[in-house]
Design an enzyme around this catalytic site. Structure first.
Site, PDB file in Angstrom:
ATOM      1  N   ARG A 114      44.961  35.362  62.448  1.00  0.00           N
ATOM      2  CA  ARG A 114      43.480  34.960  62.846  1.00  0.00           C
ATOM      3  C   ARG A 114      43.418  35.305  64.238  1.00  0.00           C
ATOM      4  O   ARG A 114      42.205  35.444  64.555  1.00  0.00           O
ATOM      5  CB  ARG A 114      43.611  33.244  62.645  1.00  0.00           C
ATOM      6  CG  ARG A 114      43.425  33.019  61.117  1.00  0.00           C
ATOM      7  CD  ARG A 114      43.262  31.502  60.919  1.00  0.00           C
ATOM      8  NE  ARG A 114      42.668  31.333  59.493  1.00  0.00           N
ATOM      9  CZ  ARG A 114      42.527  30.028  59.060  1.00  0.00           C
ATOM     10  NH1 ARG A 114      42.930  28.946  59.660  1.00  0.00           N
ATOM     11  NH2 ARG A 114      42.063  29.828  57.864  1.00  0.00           N
TER      12      ARG A 114
ATOM     13  N   LYS B 255      39.584  24.119  38.099  1.00  0.00           N
ATOM     14  CA  LYS B 255      38.497  23.244  37.711  1.00  0.00           C
ATOM     15  C   LYS B 255      37.174  23.801  37.948  1.00  0.00           C
ATOM     16  O   LYS B 255      36.859  23.974  38.958  1.00  0.00           O
ATOM     17  CB  LYS B 255      38.740  21.982  38.632  1.00  0.00           C
ATOM     18  CG  LYS B 255      40.213  21.514  38.123  1.00  0.00           C
ATOM     19  CD  LYS B 255      40.519  19.766  39.095  1.00  0.00           C
ATOM     20  CE  LYS B 255      41.796  19.240  38.819  1.00  0.00           C
ATOM     21  NZ  LYS B 255      41.862  18.149  39.518  1.00  0.00           N
TER      22      LYS B 255
ATOM     23  N   GLY C  23      41.399  30.787  49.529  1.00  0.00           N
ATOM     24  CA  GLY C  23      42.863  30.832  49.594  1.00  0.00           C
ATOM     25  C   GLY C  23      43.486  31.752  48.520  1.00  0.00           C
ATOM     26  O   GLY C  23      44.089  32.510  48.763  1.00  0.00           O
TER      27      GLY C  23
ATOM     28  N   GLY D 254      36.315  27.002  53.055  1.00  0.00           N
ATOM     29  CA  GLY D 254      35.325  26.068  52.704  1.00  0.00           C
ATOM     30  C   GLY D 254      33.935  26.948  53.294  1.00  0.00           C
ATOM     31  O   GLY D 254      32.936  26.689  52.301  1.00  0.00           O
TER      32      GLY D 254
END
Length: 396
Positions: free
Chosen positions: A36, A197, A354, A377
């Site tokens: 990063r 999910k 991820g 996100g």
């Protein structure tokens, strides 16, 4: 969306408040993975080369408004200096007299790192007074933290409304890649969505069926969709309470003209373990005592053909239990097909999330994708069609 970049700003002699994501792993006071940090380096180097003085704003962990010594940014200074090739000074607060003195002492060619912004509860509350206090420290605001752009915090959204603002190089690359994939894509457009999910990706699926031409659903999610069609999935991971929702998504896709690809054949096993005895069966022939752990070869052939027929690909999530062999075959094969098409210049491929990055790295395919987002996100919310506060503020 109209947003300015560093190219639009006169940086010479200016204090540039630069929001970055340097949430990197640290062990025994040393950075163990500087990925990063490397990704923000072009922005910092650009500001320095233009005569600007970068003042870095960042959070680290979740201190929840408290000063937590283990979450100080100070240990990152050596890694930042190594990446930037410049002196990096550190201030023990991001507001107040100490921060003001540090900014005042900063000379051309140096970088200043301010302490963890989340040591103040006002950061996550997007407190206007806190944002104004930080804004006093700079002349220009540059947001290079796309990964935090889905948060309306003082340093991601508040400051952008108080100073001339622009996107940093990493933010610019993220936005350009995502606009190319979803806002103005070259068609046909294909999406691969996998994972465990359906419930965690309802908004994503609902948005994609109206925007893409082909949608591949894999992983545990696919089992829920198979169950929605009355197929017995044995002991497979599936959300049986979500079958009604899955049916609604299938109907919405049909109405929108989006082709959904579900597994036609599957790899099943009686235990979830590396090298477990397994067999390939038709998707509607899963034994009652077995679980589906990967897509089969016929399914992979259909997916790779769809990749060959597409011009744009968006990927989020694996097609099977990629963490263990041999249930990584479908993900690996599809990833390699996408990588080869991207390398050949026939496909624009954008991936994020991820598990996605881990799966593509495992398949040795990530390096040839057009763009890999590490934003998590924020990447998902963009794909869901949601407005990101940190991006919207740059366009205000």
């Amino acid at each position: 969306m109209a947003w300015k970049t560093l190219d639009d700003m006169d940086l010479a002699g200016k204090r540039v408040l630069t929001r970055v994501d340097i949430n990197v792993p640290v062990e025994d006071g040393k950075v163990t993975d500087d990925t990063r940090i490397q990704r923000i380096s072009p922005t910092v180097q650009n500001i320095l080369a233009s005569g600007g003085r970068p003042v870095l704003l960042a959070h680290f962990g979740r201190p929840k408004g408290q000063v937590v010594p283990e979450m100080s940014l100070k240990p990152l200074v050596p890694a930042l200096e190594a990446a930037f090739g410049a002196k990096v000074r550190f201030a023990a607060d991001c507001i107040g007299a100490e921060a003001q003195a540090a900014v005042g002492a900063l000379v051309e060619g140096e970088v200043l790192l301010l302490e963890n912004t989340r040591f103040h509860a006002a950061e996550t509350e997007n407190d206007p007074d806190f944002a104004a206090e930080i804004a006093k420290l700079g002349d220009i605001y540059c947001n290079d933290a796309f990964s935090a752009a889905h948060r309306a915090h003082a340093t991601t959204e508040g400051i952008a409304r108080l100073l001339p603002s622009c996107a940093g190089r990493l933010m610019q690359a993220e936005l350009s890649a995502l606009e190319a994939a979803l806002s103005k894509p070259e068609r046909p457009v294909m999406a691969v969505v996998g994972g465990a999910k359906v419930s965690t990706k309802l908004d994503l699926l609902g948005n994609l069926v109206s925007k893409v031409d082909t949608l591949v659903i894999g992983g545990g999610m696919a089992n829920t969709f198979l169950a929605a069609q009355g197929i017995d999935v044995g002991k497979s991971l599936a959300e049986h309470e979500m079958t009604g929702t899955a049916s609604d998504i299938l109907a919405k896709a049909k109405e929108a003209g989006c082709t959904i690809l579900l597994p036609a054949d599957v790899v099943v096993a009686r235990e979830f373990a590396a090298g477990a005895p397994n067999e390939t069966v038709a998707a509607d022939a899963c034994p009652a005592d077995a679980m589906i752990l990967d897509a089969g070869p016929d399914s992979v052939a259909a997916i790779t053909q769809a990749i060959a027929d597409s011009k744009t690909l968006i990927w989020n999530g694996p097609l099977g239990a990629f963490e263990i062999e041999p249930f990584d075959k479908a993900t690996n094969a599809a990833a390699k097909a996408a990588a080869e098409a991207s390398k050949a210049g026939t496909l624009v491929s954008v991936a994020g999330g991820g598990d996605t990055v881990a799966a593509l790295n495992k398949a040795d395919a990530a390096k040839d994708f057009t763009y890999i987002s590490t934003a998590g996100g924020a990447f998902l919310e963009w794909m869901e069609g949601k407005e990101l506060p940190g991006v919207a503020a740059l366009s205000a």
